[in-house]
Each structure stands twice: as structure tokens, then as C-alpha cells.
Enzyme design. Structure first.
Site, PDB file in Angstrom:
ATOM      1  N   ASP A 117      49.863  28.312  50.001  1.00 11.47           N
ATOM      2  CA  ASP A 117      49.712  28.926  51.318  1.00 11.47           C
ATOM      3  C   ASP A 117      50.158  28.086  52.114  1.00 11.47           C
ATOM      4  O   ASP A 117      49.848  26.270  51.783  1.00 11.47           O
ATOM      5  CB  ASP A 117      48.605  29.722  51.929  1.00 11.47           C
ATOM      6  CG  ASP A 117      47.014  28.632  51.503  1.00 11.47           C
ATOM      7  OD1 ASP A 117      47.214  27.817  52.121  1.00 11.47           O
ATOM      8  OD2 ASP A 117      46.461  29.484  51.779  1.00 11.47           O
ATOM      9  N   CYS A 123      34.475  45.733  28.399  1.00  9.98           N
ATOM     10  CA  CYS A 123      35.614  44.547  29.206  1.00  9.98           C
ATOM     11  C   CYS A 123      35.867  44.253  27.959  1.00  9.98           C
ATOM     12  O   CYS A 123      34.974  43.828  27.299  1.00  9.98           O
ATOM     13  CB  CYS A 123      35.376  43.201  30.143  1.00  9.98           C
ATOM     14  SG  CYS A 123      35.745  41.887  30.289  1.00  9.98           S
ATOM     15  N   CYS A 142      37.250  40.205  27.927  1.00 10.58           N
ATOM     16  CA  CYS A 142      37.148  39.161  28.189  1.00 10.58           C
ATOM     17  C   CYS A 142      36.528  38.016  26.898  1.00 10.58           C
ATOM     18  O   CYS A 142      35.317  39.117  27.310  1.00 10.58           O
ATOM     19  CB  CYS A 142      36.834  38.563  29.772  1.00 10.58           C
ATOM     20  SG  CYS A 142      34.808  38.219  30.382  1.00 10.58           S
ATOM     21  N   CYS A 157      32.528  39.112  27.995  1.00 14.36           N
ATOM     22  CA  CYS A 157      31.570  40.010  27.320  1.00 14.36           C
ATOM     23  C   CYS A 157      31.470  40.379  25.941  1.00 14.36           C
ATOM     24  O   CYS A 157      31.146  40.757  25.810  1.00 14.36           O
ATOM     25  CB  CYS A 157      32.428  40.985  27.782  1.00 14.36           C
ATOM     26  SG  CYS A 157      31.925  41.510  29.780  1.00 14.36           S
ATOM     27  N   HIS A 176      34.664  35.827  33.557  1.00 10.76           N
ATOM     28  CA  HIS A 176      34.571  37.690  33.778  1.00 10.76           C
ATOM     29  C   HIS A 176      34.790  38.273  35.029  1.00 10.76           C
ATOM     30  O   HIS A 176      35.981  39.640  35.331  1.00 10.76           O
ATOM     31  CB  HIS A 176      33.030  38.224  33.442  1.00 10.76           C
ATOM     32  CG  HIS A 176      33.120  39.835  33.801  1.00 10.76           C
ATOM     33  ND1 HIS A 176      33.332  40.700  32.862  1.00 10.76           N
ATOM     34  CD2 HIS A 176      32.769  39.745  35.541  1.00 10.76           C
ATOM     35  CE1 HIS A 176      33.313  41.289  34.158  1.00 10.76           C
ATOM     36  NE2 HIS A 176      32.712  41.609  34.505  1.00 10.76           N
ATOM     37  N   ASP A 223      46.204  37.619  46.644  1.00 13.12           N
ATOM     38  CA  ASP A 223      45.008  35.906  46.314  1.00 13.12           C
ATOM     39  C   ASP A 223      43.845  36.462  47.014  1.00 13.12           C
ATOM     40  O   ASP A 223      43.752  36.985  48.033  1.00 13.12           O
ATOM     41  CB  ASP A 223      45.683  35.147  46.481  1.00 13.12           C
ATOM     42  CG  ASP A 223      45.414  34.692  48.273  1.00 13.12           C
ATOM     43  OD1 ASP A 223      44.895  34.046  48.879  1.00 13.12           O
ATOM     44  OD2 ASP A 223      46.199  35.326  48.892  1.00 13.12           O
TER      45      ASP A 223
HETATM   46 ZN   LIG Z   1      34.461  40.598  31.271  1.00 17.47          ZN
END
Ligand SMILES: [Zn+2]
Length: 414
Positions: free
Chosen positions: A99, A345, A347, A350, A376, A307
Site C-alpha cells: 500500500d 479446518c 490447517c 487443527c 489457523h 487485506d
Molecule cells: Zn485450523
């Protein structure tokens, strides 16, 4: 040379939400493509706090947005130029954004950060902003003089300097230098400021063209114009029209950033006013937005990329997201909860760790706590917008929105 390298930035609309302004598409940059809509994690100082780029890549991030103001002050934009640009410097080989520095110059520099929020308070005049706090930034028609928040040294940003700094940093997508206003500025001030931002946008195009020609050996950088106008429909539409028709030194903006003071309650409407004035074939970035309900409103009304520091900032304070809302994993409730943060989730956090373990890490003040929670929250937010994209392609966006928000907003877990 310019024509050839300019080919490396494009945007293609793949599908639109029936009867709405929202769409799914693909942005192409010299460092790869971004399938939109997409959430772009923020790496303010060329680092997403607590994450190695490998983790960021694994959680599905398609690009990173860094901050020109911070990198200009530290380590200095010429260092990034010598390093081969932002992506190379931080070992991130996908697309990058910076930016313009306008927001930080006028918020951090000005020392009225707390007033630049998204809610309409009782303040209603310019005086209320400037008088009550020490104002460390001075805006004039040429640019902004400000004090570094690091060491108090004096600096000056103009549209030309912002372009020079962003060319040195070398991100694929850069933003025009604009004046930030708040919802508390008077209507008259908003009008004056919008005109100043319009004149600055022309200067940004001219300087961007000059630098693009001068640095023709570098990868092409796309310049997005920034649209202001606060909560006023006529000003927002005027900004969108002015900047989309703008052409100077033979070039136009490659895309647009929707910025500035946004009243959250009317965010969707404000985005729709602008999207309906903007060309269909250029991407639109909604600056600083990351809450699920706001992301849905933005996508539905035509924003392509987003963002926000919120998912990673909140993660570091142990606030984590799940399909059932946000909760504080350091609360005593989770001390012996051996389930993952979010069972749906996939990820790294997780897949491998429990709420009880994160609870322990936060209480023991272990650095890994921030890393795992950030992975996460970013995975959750990136995936949420990816699912919106898929829903647009499947013609089920509105159903997905209703279903997701009903669950997410139903209750907080703590
Ligand atoms: Zn997660």
C-alpha cells in the site's frame, strides 16, 4: 519493452453473481496468478508476524501485502531494491502488494490513530480530530510531512516519493498515494480532500510511467488508484468515475483500491456504488477489511481482493475463529479441551494440535502460541474467501452466505 512487460498484468472475469456486482476472476502478475475473490494476508514489514513464508504458502495464501511506510523507514526501500524486490527479500515467490503509505503516514504519523475507526462517534468536525491530540502529520497540497513513529525524525511523502518508494520495494501491485480522511471530517473537508487525492492520482500516474520506463528491466508493477469519499454516495461515485476515466502520460490505472473511512453498516452499499461506476475488466481491492460479514458484503458488491491485519493480530491475542464464531482459546474453558480449534479446518494447527495445547502455550507465553493461532486464523479467512469464489462459480453464493453467517454469528463459544 513496456508493451511486452505490461502484458504480464491482466484480469479476467470468469463468472458473475446473477443480478449482483460480485464476480470470480483471475489476476495475472509477473509472479503468478491470484484466483479471486481472495484474501491477502498482511506482512507489514515484509514478514507475516510469527510465520515463515513456507507456512503461509501451506495455508493457501496466494499473495502478501506489505507496507510502504514501514519499509521506507526500516530497512529503507533502497535495501529492498538491492535485494531484488520485496518477494525475493522475504523469500516469497508468489504475487506481492504494497500500500502507498498514505494510511500509515496519516494515522501512525498523525497520532490520531484511535479516531480512525470504522464507527461513527459523536465527533463531527475537523477540529475534534486535530485539537485533542498532538498532530504529527501535516497535509498540504503537495504532500504530507510527518514524524517517524520509530525515532521522531521528520520525513515527507509526496505522490512522487510514494511511487519511487513502491518501485524500489518492487511489489507486483502498488497503490496511488491518497489522503486519508475519517468519518468525523466535515463534508466540506471530504470534498477538498477528494479533489486533492484526484490531483495526487494524476501525479502518481505520471511518476509511475516515468519510473516504469526508467526501470524497464524490472518486472511490471500494476498501479491501482485509491478511491475515497467516506460515506457520501455522490463523492464515492465521483471518485470511481474520475479515477476510472483518468489517463495521464498515456497510461490509466490497472485496478482500483477502495479505501478510507467506511461505516461498517453501509460497507456493502459503498462498495456497490463504486463497483457500478468502475470498469468491469479491472480488479478492485478493498483495503483493510477482513471480518467474515464484511468479506461477504465486499464480495457480493464487486470487490475482488481484500487485506486486513485482524486475523493475524487477533490470533496473537488468542482470539481464534471457528465456523461457530470467534472464541478466546486461552480461556479456562479450554484447559482440558482436546479437540482441534475447528473440527472442519484442515490447517496444520487443527490437523496436529488441540485447544488444550494452545491454551497451555498462550498461558505459558510460548512463541509457538502465536505461530499456531496465526496459521489457523489466516487459513480460516483465506479459505472462507476461497469458498465464496467456489460458491460464485457454482451459482450458490447467496445460499452459502446465509448459511455461513447464520452459524458464525449465532453465538460466541466463550
Ligand atoms: Zn485450523
Amino acid at each position: 519493452m513496456v508493451e511486452l512487460s505490461a502484458m504480464s498484468f491482466s484480469f479476467e472475469v470468469q463468472k458473475e453473481i446473477s443480478g449482483q456486482l460480485g464476480r470470480a476472476g483471475v489476476i495475472s502478475t509477473p509472479h503468478g496468478q491470484i484466483a479471486t475473490p481472495a484474501f491477502i494476508p498482511v506482512g507489514t514489514k515484509a514478514s507475516v508476524k510469527s510465520l515463515a513464508p513456507e507456512a503461509l504458502n501451506n495455508l493457501g495464501a496466494q499473495a502478501v501485502l506489505a507496507n510502504a511506510y514501514h519499509l521506507y523507514l526500516q530497512p529503507g526501500s533502497e535495501t529492498l531494491d538491492q535485494a531484488g524486490g520485496l518477494g525475493k527479500f522475504m523469500n516469497w515467490n508468489k504475487p506481492t502488494f504494497t500500500d502507498s503509505g498514505g494510511f500509515q503516514v496519516m494515522s501512525l504519523g498523525a497520532g490520531f490513530k484511535k479516531v480512525i475507526d470504522m464507527s461513527l462517534g459523536s465527533l463531527d468536525s475537523d477540529e475534534a480530530i486535530a485539537e485533542s491530540k498532538e498532530r504529527l502529520a501535516h497535509v498540504d497540497d503537495e504532500g504530507v510531512t510527518f514524524k517517524s513513529h520509530l525515532d521522531g525524525s521528520m520525513h515527507r511523502f509526496t505522490p512522487e516519493i510514494s511511487m519511487q518508494v513502491q518501485h524500489q520495494i518492487g511489489a507486483d501491485i502498488i497503490f496511488a498515494f491518497d489522503e486519508l480522511t475519517t468519518l468525523h471530517n466535515t463534508r466540506k473537508y471530504q470534498e477538498q480532500s477528494l479533489e486533492r487525492t484526484r490531483l495526487w492520482a494524476i501525479r502518481c500516474l505520471d511518476e509511475h510511467k516515468r519510473l516504469t520506463d526508467q526501470r524497464s528491466d524490472k518486472p511490471y508493477q500494476a498501479l491501482f488508484g485509491v478511491l475515497q469519499g467516506a460515506q457520501y454516495e455522490d463523492l464515492r461515485r465521483k471518485a470511481a468515475k474520475d479515477l476510472s476515466e483518468m489517463n495521464s502520460s498515456g497510461i490509466a490505472f490497472d485496478g482500483f483500491g477502495i479505501g478510507g473511512a467506511l461505516d461498517k453498516a453501509s460497507l456493502g452499499q459503498i462498495v456497490s456504488w463504486m463497483s457500478s461506476e468502475l470498469p468491469r475488466d479491472k480488479p478492485r481491492h478493498l483495503l483493510g477489511i477482513g471480518e467474515p460479514a464484511d468479506l461477504f458484503a465486499g464480495v457480493e458488491n464487486g470487490a475482488d481482493t481484500f487485506d486486513c491485519v485482524a486475523p493475524s493480530r487477533e490470533a496473537r491475542t488468542s482470539a481464534v475463529y471457528s465456523e461457530n464464531g470467534r472464541f478466546n482459546v486461552s480461556s479456562a474453558t479450554y484447559k482440558k479441551d482436546f479437540s482441534p480449534i475447528d473440527k472442519d479446518c484442515n490447517c496444520y494447527t487443527c490437523n496436529n494440535f488441540t485447544r488444550a495445547y494452545l491454551n497451555h502455550l498462550f498461558r505459558a507465553k510460548e512463541m509457538l502460541a502465536s505461530t499456531l493461532a496465526t496459521i489457523h486464523n489466516l487459513a480460516f479467512t483465506v479459505r472462507l474467501v476461497d469458498r465464496m469464489r467456489q460458491a460464485i462459480l457454482d451459482e450458490s453464493f447467496l445460499e452459502f452466505k446465509t448459511e455461513f453467517l447464520a452459524k458464525f454469528q449465532a453465538k460466541a463459544l466463550d
